[in-house]
Design a protein around this motif. Sequence first.
Motif, PDB file in Angstrom:
ATOM      1  N   SER A 107      40.491  41.064  44.973  1.00 20.03           N
ATOM      2  CA  SER A 107      39.459  41.614  44.093  1.00 20.03           C
ATOM      3  C   SER A 107      39.327  43.124  44.259  1.00 20.03           C
ATOM      4  CB  SER A 107      38.110  40.934  44.379  1.00 20.03           C
ATOM      5  OG  SER A 107      38.126  39.583  43.983  1.00 20.03           O
ATOM      6  N   ALA A 110      42.236  44.638  42.384  1.00 18.01           N
ATOM      7  CA  ALA A 110      41.973  44.513  40.949  1.00 18.01           C
ATOM      8  C   ALA A 110      40.882  45.485  40.516  1.00 18.01           C
ATOM      9  CB  ALA A 110      41.572  43.079  40.613  1.00 18.01           C
ATOM     10  N   GLY A 111      39.900  45.756  41.404  1.00 17.41           N
ATOM     11  CA  GLY A 111      38.852  46.717  41.080  1.00 17.41           C
ATOM     12  C   GLY A 111      39.409  48.120  40.913  1.00 17.41           C
ATOM     13  N   ALA A 114      41.122  48.120  37.585  1.00 13.59           N
ATOM     14  CA  ALA A 114      40.150  48.133  36.482  1.00 13.59           C
ATOM     15  C   ALA A 114      39.545  49.514  36.289  1.00 13.59           C
ATOM     16  CB  ALA A 114      39.046  47.109  36.750  1.00 13.59           C
ATOM     17  N   VAL A 138      30.105  48.781  37.810  1.00  9.64           N
ATOM     18  CA  VAL A 138      31.479  48.418  38.172  1.00  9.64           C
ATOM     19  C   VAL A 138      31.665  48.763  39.641  1.00  9.64           C
ATOM     20  CG1 VAL A 138      33.924  48.766  37.695  1.00  9.64           C
ATOM     21  CG2 VAL A 138      32.276  48.880  35.823  1.00  9.64           C
ATOM     22  N   THR A 142      33.387  43.543  42.436  1.00  9.81           N
ATOM     23  CA  THR A 142      32.876  42.812  41.291  1.00  9.81           C
ATOM     24  C   THR A 142      32.377  43.760  40.214  1.00  9.81           C
ATOM     25  OG1 THR A 142      30.639  42.677  42.236  1.00  9.81           O
ATOM     26  CG2 THR A 142      32.154  40.865  42.745  1.00  9.81           C
ATOM     27  N   VAL A 143      32.236  43.218  39.018  1.00  6.41           N
ATOM     28  CA  VAL A 143      31.585  43.933  37.927  1.00  6.41           C
ATOM     29  C   VAL A 143      30.276  43.192  37.635  1.00  6.41           C
ATOM     30  CG1 VAL A 143      32.981  42.630  36.253  1.00  6.41           C
ATOM     31  CG2 VAL A 143      31.737  44.656  35.513  1.00  6.41           C
ATOM     32  N   HIS A 157      36.681  41.116  40.198  1.00  4.95           N
ATOM     33  CA  HIS A 157      37.751  41.800  39.474  1.00  4.95           C
ATOM     34  C   HIS A 157      39.050  41.007  39.495  1.00  4.95           C
ATOM     35  CE1 HIS A 157      35.401  45.387  38.855  1.00  4.95           C
ATOM     36  NE2 HIS A 157      35.222  45.576  40.138  1.00  4.95           N
ATOM     37  N   LEU A 160      41.065  39.565  36.570  1.00 12.77           N
ATOM     38  CA  LEU A 160      41.966  40.356  35.731  1.00 12.77           C
ATOM     39  C   LEU A 160      43.401  39.839  35.784  1.00 12.77           C
ATOM     40  CD1 LEU A 160      40.949  44.081  36.405  1.00 12.77           C
ATOM     41  CD2 LEU A 160      40.873  42.901  34.223  1.00 12.77           C
TER      42      LEU A 160
END
Length: 269
Positions: A107, A110-111, A114, A138, A142-143, A157, A160
Amino acid sequence: MTDETQVVQIFKTIDAAVALELLVIIAAAIVLIIAVQRALSWIGNRLQGKKRLNLLVMVPFIRLAIILIMFVVIVPLLIEPSIQNMVALLGTVAVALGFALKDYVSSLIAGIVAIGERNYRNGDWIRVGDIYGEVRHVGMRTVEVVTPDDDRVLIPHALLWNQAIFNSNNGDARLQCAADFYLHPQHDGARVRQLLEDVALTSPFLYIDKPIIVIVKEEPWGTHYRLKAYPVDAAQQFRFTSDLTVRGKTMLLQCDVRFAVVPAVPDSE
């Protein structure tokens, strides 16, 4: 030296006295956790507002602290205190943490992706699976999304990697809204289409610089009209759609346009 010999050297011999001491420590930790949870809950139920929430949020942290202290006390009773044993123990813990935190690390990566690709930003309205709402923050893992029902949802995240992310406005202050109308096929299509355009043009929420679109599609049960337009602000989307629906229905009824009626299909046994 065999693995069995290494294990014997790491762990102490557990006799009756050590076993009794371990049971006492574990029992004391369990009793203390229960007592703290009940005490803080009892106190919290007699407080109001923010004070109650601030007190109750301490419960899991205190419980975790008690468990960690219990392990710190128990480990010297089970393991010979030597550098080699500590290195072996820490290595085992590191491997276990690596497996446990692999989703967390995924995550985090992925953050970063993102944030770099700007897949969603604060103020965007996104849909992830069944979750739809406005992006409020964001973070690295996490979002944070707030749904139309004012629910706060934290989405990792890591989604994604294998799930589609729908972004309704993609950084723009406006997003497209749609109001649906299902009419009986016997009517003047051109007149209804113009009427729905007028409904959108007279809405107080309409952003005039964006186009108004009326999509017409014939279905076996009647005609489906889809009125698409843009509100001034993305946060007005629900009020805008409701305004189009209510006033559009009123205008259609005033023009004696009948709505489609689909008979209910009985459930098959």
